[in-house]
Design a protein around this motif. Sequence first.
Motif, PDB file in Angstrom:
ATOM      1  N   UNK A  15      69.690   4.319  25.501  1.00  0.00           N
ATOM      2  CA  UNK A  15      70.932   4.032  24.788  1.00  0.00           C
ATOM      3  C   UNK A  15      70.641   4.071  23.297  1.00  0.00           C
ATOM      4  N   UNK A  16      71.583   4.594  22.534  1.00  0.00           N
ATOM      5  CA  UNK A  16      71.439   4.655  21.093  1.00  0.00           C
ATOM      6  C   UNK A  16      72.139   3.440  20.501  1.00  0.00           C
ATOM      7  N   UNK A  22      66.743   4.055  19.347  1.00  0.00           N
ATOM      8  CA  UNK A  22      66.923   4.323  20.774  1.00  0.00           C
ATOM      9  C   UNK A  22      66.301   3.186  21.575  1.00  0.00           C
ATOM     10  N   UNK A  23      67.099   2.608  22.467  1.00  0.00           N
ATOM     11  CA  UNK A  23      66.686   1.464  23.262  1.00  0.00           C
ATOM     12  C   UNK A  23      66.273   1.926  24.655  1.00  0.00           C
ATOM     13  N   UNK A  49      62.495  -0.986  21.928  1.00  0.00           N
ATOM     14  CA  UNK A  49      62.828   0.275  21.280  1.00  0.00           C
ATOM     15  C   UNK A  49      61.782   1.327  21.617  1.00  0.00           C
ATOM     16  N   UNK A  50      62.186   2.573  21.591  1.00  0.00           N
ATOM     17  CA  UNK A  50      61.266   3.680  21.841  1.00  0.00           C
ATOM     18  C   UNK A  50      60.287   3.757  20.678  1.00  0.00           C
ATOM     19  N   UNK A  51      59.010   3.950  20.989  1.00  0.00           N
ATOM     20  CA  UNK A  51      57.983   3.984  19.946  1.00  0.00           C
ATOM     21  C   UNK A  51      58.119   5.255  19.106  1.00  0.00           C
ATOM     22  N   UNK A  52      57.523   5.206  17.929  1.00  0.00           N
ATOM     23  CA  UNK A  52      57.594   6.345  17.009  1.00  0.00           C
ATOM     24  C   UNK A  52      56.927   7.590  17.585  1.00  0.00           C
ATOM     25  N   UNK A  53      55.899   7.394  18.420  1.00  0.00           N
ATOM     26  CA  UNK A  53      55.187   8.531  19.002  1.00  0.00           C
ATOM     27  C   UNK A  53      56.080   9.319  19.964  1.00  0.00           C
TER      28      UNK A  53
END
Length: 65
Positions: A15-16, A22-23, A49-53
């Motif tokens: 989900x944004x 992004x969750x 949250x989605x990681x930066x990688x």
Amino acid sequence: MPKVKTHSRAKKTFKVTGSGQIKRYKAFKSHLLTKKATKRKRSLRGSTLVSDANLNLVKRLLCLR
């Protein structure tokens, strides 16, 4: 050129947020729960949250670029 389609599983999984982040929900919470500690299961309960990688990959799946 054809339309770009969103990845079907990704739109159900991620989900944004309002700020554009992004969750996602945490893995390893579906089965084999008796051997896992209560503290571990409690920490797996929430979202994160989605990681930066992985951010560019998830954005590409969701066609956000």
